[in-house]
Write an enzyme that holds these catalytic residues in place. Structure first.
Site, PDB file in Angstrom:
ATOM      1  N   ASP A 427      13.711  20.599 -31.710  1.00 15.63           N
ATOM      2  CA  ASP A 427      13.176  21.201 -30.490  1.00 15.63           C
ATOM      3  C   ASP A 427      14.163  22.219 -29.916  1.00 15.63           C
ATOM      4  O   ASP A 427      15.081  22.673 -30.614  1.00 15.63           O
ATOM      5  CB  ASP A 427      12.872  20.068 -29.495  1.00 15.63           C
ATOM      6  CG  ASP A 427      11.625  20.331 -28.672  1.00 15.63           C
ATOM      7  OD1 ASP A 427      11.529  21.441 -28.135  1.00 15.63           O
ATOM      8  OD2 ASP A 427      10.775  19.431 -28.581  1.00 15.63           O
ATOM      9  N   GLY A 469       7.698  29.435 -29.918  1.00 10.45           N
ATOM     10  CA  GLY A 469       7.401  30.826 -30.268  1.00 10.45           C
ATOM     11  C   GLY A 469       8.325  31.849 -29.631  1.00 10.45           C
ATOM     12  O   GLY A 469       8.110  33.058 -29.786  1.00 10.45           O
ATOM     13  N   ASP A 490       2.967  23.281 -25.681  1.00 10.81           N
ATOM     14  CA  ASP A 490       2.324  22.050 -26.149  1.00 10.81           C
ATOM     15  C   ASP A 490       0.807  22.090 -25.978  1.00 10.81           C
ATOM     16  O   ASP A 490       0.296  22.522 -24.956  1.00 10.81           O
ATOM     17  CB  ASP A 490       2.870  20.839 -25.375  1.00 10.81           C
ATOM     18  CG  ASP A 490       4.310  20.535 -25.751  1.00 10.81           C
ATOM     19  OD1 ASP A 490       4.940  21.379 -26.412  1.00 10.81           O
ATOM     20  OD2 ASP A 490       4.801  19.462 -25.370  1.00 10.81           O
TER      21      ASP A 490
HETATM   22  C1  GLA Z   1       8.377  19.099 -26.572  1.00 10.12           C
HETATM   23  C2  GLA Z   1       7.600  19.366 -27.837  1.00 10.12           C
HETATM   24  C3  GLA Z   1       6.612  18.237 -28.072  1.00 10.12           C
HETATM   25  C4  GLA Z   1       7.356  16.919 -28.165  1.00 10.12           C
HETATM   26  C5  GLA Z   1       8.197  16.708 -26.914  1.00 10.12           C
HETATM   27  C6  GLA Z   1       9.099  15.498 -27.038  1.00 10.12           C
HETATM   28  O1  GLA Z   1       7.543  19.129 -25.459  1.00 10.12           O
HETATM   29  O2  GLA Z   1       6.948  20.587 -27.772  1.00 10.12           O
HETATM   30  O3  GLA Z   1       5.857  18.468 -29.238  1.00 10.12           O
HETATM   31  O4  GLA Z   1       8.160  16.931 -29.310  1.00 10.12           O
HETATM   32  O5  GLA Z   1       9.007  17.832 -26.641  1.00 10.12           O
HETATM   33  O6  GLA Z   1       9.812  15.242 -25.869  1.00 10.12           O
END
Ligand code: GLA
Length: 630
Positions: A427, A469, A490
């Protein structure tokens, strides 16, 4: 009030609120988080945190007509105090209104919460109508009507005169011939002695995936990449009645096949392209398929297909839930269609503000108590012929506030390797405070650090970048060894989220190809919830077909995000259509692009390896449309 049928209460609707509210009428509290408040109820300035967070809940409040907080025949003022704990905040979704309560406010239909069931070629459900009034009887005609969404044909219509005494319930059920076509069902209640009616509705799931034959059929990717000398694991995806016997002809030295399971393991040290023939046989017949193994630098030659814990369990994921998902792959036959990865998302590390040690004295990450033995978990997953994925962040903390990899990348890559990890979702969270600016070199930096660490371990780990992105990641993701990269924020289980994300995957199209995939985020079909409380996806069946079809045309990674132990027939049908999955897994790896847009209708075209083209025709409007394709 003068013209209303019942004259005793007033109903105030405020839409939805993100997240908590205290609502006031003429300066007096009358509602908190969707619950009515009595006159004089104390105001709790701490905004008590409720679970589940009431952010997506309608705010309906009712007051007795003679409540002193209402000033009849005068101007009244409603004030809403909103407490948002993160995100956009505010009042949304719904036009605020005030009305006198009438019988329709007391009639509840639980259709939305009752599951559909298939029975041979029929579909139907059981549900109930409930009169929640303690005073009034509700009388009227109740009609159940099902209509084909394709041609408007009435598939079912029945009606009955109903009398619902105060606080009573009546059960209903219906079945109609609609298993193989989209239909809309309306439940209409016409009240006696009035022009009013209440209408509730459903869209019924329907099955398009052909039934699986008893004869063997080989599905799944036709190409597979592994780096020289790295542990090899490829499971032949094949349907057909068990027992099946598997063979692999021309298997290069270093590889072996388990003829009972079709799991191929070993390792190949020589770079090259190895062409092998796969065979599956049972008492009903046999099937063959070609597989090209590329031993070289590229892995993830087709978009990864798997399950990830986030959209279902959020931070409440644990080892049992992960293992249960892996077992469903086998029980429900998902692995026979190419589903491969079982990925843990956030929530397996020690939480950042815990007093417990986060790492060993050597700097190795410690798992929390929900994951007592990561290596054993990996072994169980591999034994099923599946692959094992994990999640971390380049900052000190993950998005969920758990311990992340900052300055421990080498340790972490080594731990992953020791546990048998095959896939890392990496992430961005909390790295934002470390990056100097938003320049491309700064965006690339943490991924280069982890790339180097991953390159130095003795297994291949698919590298999934999750920075939403930023900096057009598709233009440089390959340079940091990214095999896939999220292109958006998300996703959530609404048509708005799905359609905004899915139909905007255009600019990045040319960057998709074997080993490099644009990731429009995980699937939101089945039971989802991002935490302990799950609900069936809020997408209609047609929206779900759009989701899977579009993602497949986009050559998107397919990551199921639902509770696999609650997989229903419809969701399984979505996830096991081999013709659709084959488009996603086509070895050419070309992403579909919109070739023509006419009003609500979009035509997306994907070039395939064999020279054919796959065409997706999507209706983004809310009604049925007839289109002609020349
Ligand atoms: C971000 C990511 C999600 C998930 C969360 C976990 O929001 O985009 O897909 O992995 O972190 O905390």
């Amino acid at each position: 009030k003068k013209n209303s049928s019942l004259k005793d209460s007033v109903k105030i609707f405020l839409g939805k609120i993100d997240d908590y509210d205290q609502s006031f009428l003429n300066g007096e509290l009358f509602g908190v988080n969707g619950r009515n408040s009595n006159t004089g109820q104390a105001i709790d300035n701490s905004f008590i945190k409720e679970e589940p967070i009431p952010w997506n809940k309608n705010r309906f409040y009712t007051l007795p007509a003679d409540d002193p907080r209402i000033m009849w025949d005068k101007e009244n003022v409603i004030a809403v105090r909103v407490y948002d704990q993160g995100g956009a905040g505010g009042m949304f979704s719904g036009i605020p209104s005030i009305k006198m309560v009438d019988l329709s406010d007391y009639l509840k239909c639980d259709n939305a919460g009752s599951p559909f069931n298939f029975k041979n070629s029929e579909i139907g459900k059981s549900f109930s109508l409930r009169n929640i009034s303690a005073l009034y009887t509700i009388k009227g005609k109740f009609i159940i009507k099902a209509e084909s969404k394709l041609n408007g044909k009435i598939l079912l219509e029945k009606s009955a005169d109903i009398e619902l005494k105060p606080e009573s319930t009546k059960n209903f059920s219906y079945l109609f011939n609609g298993k193989n076509q989209p239909s809309r069902i309306e439940y209409i209640f016409r009240y006696d002695n009035s022009d009013d009616e209440s209408v509730f509705s459903d869209e019924a799931p329907y099955i398009l995936t052909p039934a699986i034959s008893k004869k063997p059929k080989i599905n799944g990717a036709k190409v597979y990449g592994q780096r020289p000398g790295k542990p090899f694991l490829f499971t032949i995806a094949a349907t057909g009645e068990r027992p099946l016997t598997f063979k692999a002809i021309n298997l290069p030295a270093g590889l072996r096949i388990d003829e009972k399971t079709g799991i191929i393991t070993g390792s190949i040290s020589e770079e090259g392209i190895y062409k092998i023939k796969l065979k599956a046989e049972n008492k009903f017949g046999s099937a063959e398929s070609d597989l090209k193994i590329y031993i070289g630098d590229k892995i993830a030659l087709t978009p990864p297909m798997g399950w990830n814990s986030w959209n279902v369990w959020g931070l409440t994921v644990d080892q049992e839930k992960v293992l249960a998902s892996a077992k469903v792959y086998k029980q429900k036959g998902l692995l026979n269609h190419g589903w491969t990865y079982i990925n843990i998302d956030d929530g397996w590390e020690i939480v950042g503000d815990s007093p417990l040690p986060k790492r060993t004295p050597d700097g190795n990450i410690i798992c929390n108590s929900k994951f007592p033995d990561m290596k054993a978990l990996g072994d169980s997953i591999h034994a099923l012929g599946l692959k094992f994925g994990i999640y971390s962040s380049p900052g000190p903390l993950t998005c969920g506030g758990y311990t992340a990899s900052y300055q421990h990348e080498v340790n972490d890559a080594q731990s992953y390797s020791n546990w048998g990890i095959d896939y890392l979702k990496y992430d961005w969270c909390s790295y934002g405070a470390i990056a100097k600016d938003n320049s491309i070199p700064e965006l690339m930096k943490p991924y280069l650090v982890m790339r180097d660490a991953l390159r130095n371990v003795d297994r291949d780990i698919v590298f999934s970048l999750c920075q939403y992105g930023m900096g057009k990641v598709w233009e440089w993701g390959d340079k940091v060894d990214g095999n896939l990269w999220r292109t958006t924020g998300d996703i959530t289980d609404t048509w708005q989220s799905l359609s905004e994300i899915g139909f905007s995957q255009v600019e990045n199209a040319n960057y998709a190809g074997p080993g490099n995939w644009n990731d429009p985020d995980m699937l939101v079909v089945g039971w989802v919830g991002w935490g302990p409380n799950l609900h069936p996806t809020r997408l209609t069946p047609d929206e779900q077909y759009t989701h899977i079809s579009l993602w497949s045309l986009l050559s998107a990674p397919l990551l199921i995000g639902c509770d696999l132990t609650r997989l229903d027939e419809f969701t399984l049908n979505l996830l096991t259509n081999d013709e659709v999955i084959a488009l996603d897994q086509d070895p050419l790896g070309k992403q579909a692009t919109p070739k023509m847009i006419k009003g609500n209708i979009q035509y997306w075209i994907k070039e395939l390896e064999d020279g054919q083209k796959a065409i997706g025709i999507f209706n983004l409007g809310s009604g049925t449309e007839k289109v002609e394709l020349n």
